[in-house]
Design a protein around this motif. Sequence first.
Motif, mmCIF file in Angstrom:
data_model
loop_
_atom_site.group_PDB
_atom_site.id
_atom_site.type_symbol
_atom_site.label_atom_id
_atom_site.label_comp_id
_atom_site.label_asym_id
_atom_site.label_seq_id
_atom_site.Cartn_x
_atom_site.Cartn_y
_atom_site.Cartn_z
ATOM 1 N N LEU A 41 0.814 -1.216 0.000
ATOM 2 C CA LEU A 41 0.000 0.000 0.000
ATOM 3 C C LEU A 41 0.848 1.267 0.000
ATOM 4 C CD1 LEU A 41 -2.770 -0.994 2.587
ATOM 5 C CD2 LEU A 41 -2.846 -1.136 0.088
ATOM 6 N N SER A 100 -6.484 4.054 5.429
ATOM 7 C CA SER A 100 -6.021 2.774 4.903
ATOM 8 C C SER A 100 -6.847 2.361 3.693
ATOM 9 C CB SER A 100 -6.096 1.698 5.989
ATOM 10 O OG SER A 100 -7.428 1.566 6.466
ATOM 11 N N TYR A 119 -8.386 1.761 -3.135
ATOM 12 C CA TYR A 119 -7.178 1.093 -2.664
ATOM 13 C C TYR A 119 -7.304 0.785 -1.180
ATOM 14 C CZ TYR A 119 -4.286 1.751 -6.820
ATOM 15 O OH TYR A 119 -3.747 1.676 -8.070
ATOM 16 N N GLY A 120 -6.691 -0.325 -0.793
ATOM 17 C CA GLY A 120 -6.637 -0.658 0.623
ATOM 18 C C GLY A 120 -7.174 -2.044 0.885
ATOM 19 N N ASP A 121 -7.311 -2.370 2.142
ATOM 20 C CA ASP A 121 -7.827 -3.670 2.558
ATOM 21 C C ASP A 121 -9.340 -3.656 2.435
ATOM 22 O OD1 ASP A 121 -8.171 -6.182 3.523
ATOM 23 O OD2 ASP A 121 -7.785 -5.672 5.625
ATOM 24 N N ASN A 167 -11.321 -6.146 1.239
ATOM 25 C CA ASN A 167 -11.847 -7.474 0.980
ATOM 26 C C ASN A 167 -13.309 -7.613 1.379
ATOM 27 O OD1 ASN A 167 -9.400 -8.427 -0.039
ATOM 28 N ND2 ASN A 167 -8.624 -8.864 2.015
ATOM 29 N N GLN A 209 -3.138 -6.735 -8.536
ATOM 30 C CA GLN A 209 -3.035 -5.795 -7.415
ATOM 31 C C GLN A 209 -4.194 -6.059 -6.462
ATOM 32 O OE1 GLN A 209 -2.587 -2.202 -10.207
ATOM 33 N NE2 GLN A 209 -1.310 -1.621 -8.501
ATOM 34 N N GLN A 211 -4.889 -5.165 -3.618
ATOM 35 C CA GLN A 211 -5.386 -4.039 -2.822
ATOM 36 C C GLN A 211 -6.200 -3.056 -3.666
ATOM 37 O OE1 GLN A 211 -2.019 -4.618 -3.056
ATOM 38 N NE2 GLN A 211 -1.524 -5.618 -1.123
ATOM 39 N N LYS A 212 -6.363 -3.353 -4.965
ATOM 40 C CA LYS A 212 -7.032 -2.418 -5.869
ATOM 41 C C LYS A 212 -8.379 -2.993 -6.295
ATOM 42 C CE LYS A 212 -6.123 0.178 -10.146
ATOM 43 N NZ LYS A 212 -5.150 0.402 -11.234
#
Length: 642
Positions: free
Chosen positions: A448, A488, A511-513, A515, A539, A541-542
């Motif tokens: 990140l 984040s 972007y980021g966590d 999920n 990616q 995180q994307k």
Amino acid sequence: MIFSLGEFAANPIMALVLLVLLLLTLGTSAYLSLQRLKKHSLRLLLVWLSSAVASLCIIALAIDIQAPINTQPTSVLITEGVTVEQLNTLDDAQNVFILEPISKDLMNHQAMQQGIVIQDALQIFNQTTPLHALHILGSGLSEQQWQHLNSVIPAKTLETININFSPKQKALGLVDIRFQKTLTVGEFLEITGRLQSDTLTSNDNIIFELALLNPIGEVLTTQRIRTGETFNLSAPVKTQGQWLYRLQLTNPSKQLLIEDPLAVLINASTPLQVLVKQSAPSFETRHFSNWASQFGVKLLIATQISKNRDIQQVINFNEEEVAALNEPLTVESLQSFDLIILDGRAVLDLSDEQIQTLSDSVQLGLGGLILVDSELAAAWPLKQIEWLDTLSITPLDIATYSSIPSWPNSSIEEAIDINKAKIDSASQQVLVTGNEGQSIVIKQNVGLGNIALSLINSSYSWQTSGKTSEYSHYWQSLLSQLARPKQSLHWQSEDTDRINFEDALFVQCLYGDANSVTFATLVNPQQPQEIPLTNQLLQPQKHCLTLWPNQSGWYRLQASAEPNVKRITRSTAKTVDTYGYVYSKENWQAYRQSQAIAATEYVLKNHQYIASSNYYKNLNKFWVWVALVLALSILWVERKLF
């Protein structure tokens, strides 16, 4: 003659089933007619013949029948920006397709009245007439339209089409526009571009005035410019919110020629927290800390005084914050910082534990800037820091090394001494380049966060020589691209060279966590609706979403920053918002048309046309319909009268 399944090509099994049913029906009808007309042979023969003709006509109408011709038939695609002179060259025998939007003033032209209006270039391939040659008039298709076309139409089909392009005559306007879509209060809005000349009018010697206006109509800055020249306008932004700035072009008589909007999202300013880890005091870090502290940046400067001991200097931190940062190189402490700056020797002196700590922190979003020196260049690559393998440093065996650095919207015109090395990154993200095209500052995404290498160790010389604004702009540019995102989970900033228009593809990435976040909510200007997020395999995180906005204005996107939240409601405690602006098709016309012309010329330059010596056209089925109606009429009359 060439026979094909036509509409049934996508489902040949259905065509076979219908053919079997038709033959069974024909056979049953022939048998029943035989039983009924045994004693009337002439009537029986007429019924059988009419039934057979009707069946053949039904088959002929269901399939495509193409007849050979001697010349290559050409279809014409009329796009936005077509001129009357281009329309006057059209032949009445050509198939004309009109891709919206088109100027209403041209719709009364004779060639336009005979054409077929379409909303998507793909509709050309849905016509019954085979497409052998296509002549594009106007501005052509945009990059997105070509991508969509290539993703749907097989390459082998496109290779059989001879595509030609007659671009429209260029009009006076602003092209090659670049500006930041998102800024923080106090930063500078930088707009660059070029004034395109009018091909019909000789205006190369006219000096125009280009002005940047703030949202309430006040002129912030101006520049005098001729056609073909580039421009660079800059002004600080002062108020948080979603604002529309404007660019106005006037002639020497002060007549307004062009006015286009600039949508800018301005966020509140949040002071950064920067950790400087250096092996010895330096002018570079001293001047940086003096400059940054003026803007409220919180700094902790750790200077090595022995192998295992540092002396610390803190700026703008309160006592409680200082107490919590007693050991700055721990995961917990680094979570408080947005950026860490290290000189080369400080990198070499990192312990294995500190290297792992720094790696974990960068993966979680910390930004890093390494000031390359001769010792670091000589020791590279560093076996103990494997996560820096995507960056390379190569020492140069030269006496001196200087360059004129350039970054987006920079104005430095004097050379500066830089470290004697060559740097590169796997992602090829260059933040500052030299006048000979060499990379001076490069960046690499790591999780990140970001890690950058810089060959500039003496930017303070700009400060000491009176170039305070250039020095400030240089460090603002680096900090904005390297510092940790404020959350984040955060939305990606839009590209500076991209302008979103209505009825065109709009892509925004989170972007980021994320999920647990599978959607975002489009809040306005339409009714709130959920837009799914697509995970990027390379990616993780994307997460991106795709929109096709059908009206101009501000769009607000909102995602939950809390795990396991499946719906965004008023009770949601924390959300991550962003705003994007969609421009009307009436805005930036010269820009839109120049982009479409460039995209079309690029595609056709790489278009591989495989010529064919045989050309065909669809057979006119008028007489097939006549034969079918006649055969059915005979059957009806025979049954009705006898």
